[in-house]
Design a protein around this motif. Structure first.
Motif, PDB file in Angstrom:
ATOM      1  N   GLY A 173     -31.225  82.988 -21.609  1.00 55.56           N
ATOM      2  CA  GLY A 173     -32.553  82.435 -21.307  1.00 55.56           C
ATOM      3  C   GLY A 173     -32.524  81.499 -20.111  1.00 55.56           C
ATOM      4  N   TYR A 174     -31.498  80.661 -20.043  1.00 57.86           N
ATOM      5  CA  TYR A 174     -31.386  79.742 -18.904  1.00 57.86           C
ATOM      6  C   TYR A 174     -31.160  80.515 -17.600  1.00 57.86           C
ATOM      7  CZ  TYR A 174     -29.412  76.343 -15.702  1.00 57.86           C
ATOM      8  OH  TYR A 174     -29.152  75.575 -14.591  1.00 57.86           O
ATOM      9  N   LEU A 175     -30.260  81.491 -17.644  1.00 58.17           N
ATOM     10  CA  LEU A 175     -29.982  82.267 -16.422  1.00 58.17           C
ATOM     11  C   LEU A 175     -31.186  83.092 -16.002  1.00 58.17           C
ATOM     12  CD1 LEU A 175     -26.327  83.452 -17.113  1.00 58.17           C
ATOM     13  CD2 LEU A 175     -27.091  81.677 -15.527  1.00 58.17           C
ATOM     14  N   SER A 176     -31.948  83.606 -16.947  1.00 58.16           N
ATOM     15  CA  SER A 176     -33.113  84.417 -16.562  1.00 58.16           C
ATOM     16  C   SER A 176     -34.201  83.553 -15.937  1.00 58.16           C
ATOM     17  CB  SER A 176     -33.659  85.175 -17.763  1.00 58.16           C
ATOM     18  OG  SER A 176     -34.206  84.272 -18.708  1.00 58.16           O
ATOM     19  N   THR A 177     -34.342  82.308 -16.360  1.00 54.71           N
ATOM     20  CA  THR A 177     -35.352  81.445 -15.736  1.00 54.71           C
ATOM     21  C   THR A 177     -34.869  80.868 -14.424  1.00 54.71           C
ATOM     22  OG1 THR A 177     -34.585  79.552 -17.022  1.00 54.71           O
ATOM     23  CG2 THR A 177     -36.428  80.829 -17.920  1.00 54.71           C
ATOM     24  N   SER A 178     -33.563  80.721 -14.249  1.00 53.75           N
ATOM     25  CA  SER A 178     -33.065  80.128 -13.007  1.00 53.75           C
ATOM     26  C   SER A 178     -33.091  81.103 -11.846  1.00 53.75           C
ATOM     27  CB  SER A 178     -31.648  79.593 -13.206  1.00 53.75           C
ATOM     28  OG  SER A 178     -30.759  80.654 -13.453  1.00 53.75           O
ATOM     29  N   TYR A 179     -33.177  82.405 -12.105  1.00 51.78           N
ATOM     30  CA  TYR A 179     -33.196  83.392 -11.033  1.00 51.78           C
ATOM     31  C   TYR A 179     -34.585  83.895 -10.700  1.00 51.78           C
ATOM     32  CZ  TYR A 179     -28.150  83.616 -11.109  1.00 51.78           C
ATOM     33  OH  TYR A 179     -26.820  83.292 -11.011  1.00 51.78           O
ATOM     34  N   ASN A 220     -27.716  83.445 -26.458  1.00 48.52           N
ATOM     35  CA  ASN A 220     -29.138  83.618 -26.162  1.00 48.52           C
ATOM     36  C   ASN A 220     -29.664  82.479 -25.294  1.00 48.52           C
ATOM     37  OD1 ASN A 220     -29.461  86.052 -27.476  1.00 48.52           O
ATOM     38  ND2 ASN A 220     -29.976  85.098 -29.418  1.00 48.52           N
ATOM     39  N   TRP A 221     -29.216  81.265 -25.551  1.00 52.49           N
ATOM     40  CA  TRP A 221     -29.635  80.142 -24.715  1.00 52.49           C
ATOM     41  C   TRP A 221     -29.148  80.322 -23.277  1.00 52.49           C
ATOM     42  CZ3 TRP A 221     -27.917  76.122 -28.851  1.00 52.49           C
ATOM     43  CH2 TRP A 221     -28.910  75.996 -29.813  1.00 52.49           C
ATOM     44  N   LEU A 222     -27.924  80.768 -23.117  1.00 58.31           N
ATOM     45  CA  LEU A 222     -27.374  80.988 -21.780  1.00 58.31           C
ATOM     46  C   LEU A 222     -28.151  82.075 -21.042  1.00 58.31           C
ATOM     47  CD1 LEU A 222     -25.120  80.362 -19.700  1.00 58.31           C
ATOM     48  CD2 LEU A 222     -23.808  82.198 -20.773  1.00 58.31           C
TER      49      LEU A 222
END
Length: 100
Positions: free
Chosen positions: A93-99, A89-91
């Motif tokens: 979340g991080y990928l969704s905010t970075s794109y 889930n953290w990964l």
């Protein structure tokens, strides 16, 4: 009496409630048609949660049938799956905010 809507205002500048109190059946039907994407999203989310819960609750029975695991091994397997959810889930979340 309410003012007529300003045709120049669009998006956030437009008033949310222009006229009426929202209690008439015609207004409720219009609102329901406008919420179709929300209803579809909630339906898909509900079905996914239902399938996930079904798979997790039946996994001890499945592992006992196919792999001859005991209840203890099935519990350890589910605990490992549960611990893997947080990093996943953290990964996501991080990928969704970075794109964005």
């Amino acid at each position: 009496k309410t003012k007529p809507p300003n045709p120049e205002l669009k998006g956030e500048g437009q008033a949310l409630l222009l006229e009426g109190d929202g209690n008439s059946p015609a207004e409720a039907e219009k609102t329901l048609y406008n919420m179709t994407p929300v209803i579809v999203i909630f339906t898909v989310y509900f079905v996914l949660k239902l399938v996930l819960e079904s798979i997790l609750s039946s996994s001890p029975m499945i592992t006992a049938y196919y792999f001859q695991w005991t209840g203890k091994l099935s519990g350890i397997f589910l605990a490992i799956l549960g611990l893997l959810l947080l990093p996943a889930n953290w990964l996501v979340g991080y990928l969704s905010t970075s794109y964005e």
